[in-house]
Design a protein around this motif. Structure first.
Motif, PDB file in Angstrom:
ATOM      1  N   PHE A 244       0.829  -1.206   0.000  1.00  0.00           N
ATOM      2  CA  PHE A 244       0.000   0.000   0.000  1.00  0.00           C
ATOM      3  C   PHE A 244       0.863   1.256   0.000  1.00  0.00           C
ATOM      4  O   PHE A 244       0.595   2.199  -0.751  1.00  0.00           O
ATOM      5  CB  PHE A 244      -0.940   0.005   1.211  1.00  0.00           C
TER       6      PHE A 244
ATOM      7  N   LEU B 242      -4.590   2.559  -6.887  1.00  0.00           N
ATOM      8  CA  LEU B 242      -4.107   2.294  -5.538  1.00  0.00           C
ATOM      9  C   LEU B 242      -4.562   0.914  -5.055  1.00  0.00           C
ATOM     10  O   LEU B 242      -3.780   0.157  -4.477  1.00  0.00           O
ATOM     11  CB  LEU B 242      -4.600   3.382  -4.586  1.00  0.00           C
TER      12      LEU B 242
ATOM     13  N   SER C 128       2.456   1.667  -3.421  1.00  0.00           N
ATOM     14  CA  SER C 128       1.475   2.085  -4.421  1.00  0.00           C
ATOM     15  C   SER C 128       1.015   3.517  -4.181  1.00  0.00           C
ATOM     16  O   SER C 128       0.771   4.259  -5.133  1.00  0.00           O
ATOM     17  CB  SER C 128       0.285   1.123  -4.442  1.00  0.00           C
TER      18      SER C 128
ATOM     19  N   THR D  76      -2.061  -2.395  -4.608  1.00  0.00           N
ATOM     20  CA  THR D  76      -1.920  -2.936  -3.264  1.00  0.00           C
ATOM     21  C   THR D  76      -2.202  -4.434  -3.260  1.00  0.00           C
ATOM     22  O   THR D  76      -1.439  -5.209  -2.693  1.00  0.00           O
ATOM     23  CB  THR D  76      -2.865  -2.223  -2.285  1.00  0.00           C
TER      24      THR D  76
END
Length: 104
Positions: free
Chosen positions: A13, A41, A16, A45
């Motif tokens: 996460f 995103l 990204s 992730t």
């Protein structure tokens, strides 16, 4: 969920988020709005997170108990660095490639 899995998904996460924010504020023009950024995103992730998790399991399965090299301390250092981050990095890349169609 095991704490190792959570660690890899948090790392995926964060990476990204850095990628999305860089593309949002740079002149690339590859993110076309808020929801497109959220979609990127999400996929960056999930895919790389699963890839890093699989890489970690493969690392635990294949990592040797002892490392022998002809390069001395430098060879051992390189081998230890590879086994520390190599399989997870390869998993991140393969996970990103697996979801690359979703990033448009």
């Amino acid at each position: 969920m095991h704490h190792t899995a959570i660690k890899y998904f948090i790392l995926a996460f964060v990476l990204s988020l850095i990628i999305v924010l860089f593309n949002l504020f740079s002149a690339t023009g590859k993110i076309y709005g808020f929801w497109h950024g959220v979609k990127i995103l999400f996929w960056l992730t999930v895919g790389p997170g699963v890839g890093m998790l699989i890489g970690a399991f493969i690392r635990q399965w294949l990592m040797p108990d002892a490392i022998y090299t002809r390069e001395g301390a430098i060879g051992i250092f390189k081998a230890k660095i590879f086994w520390a981050v190599g399989p997870q990095s390869i998993g991140w890349l393969l996970g990103a490639l697996a979801v690359s169609e979703q990033l448009y």
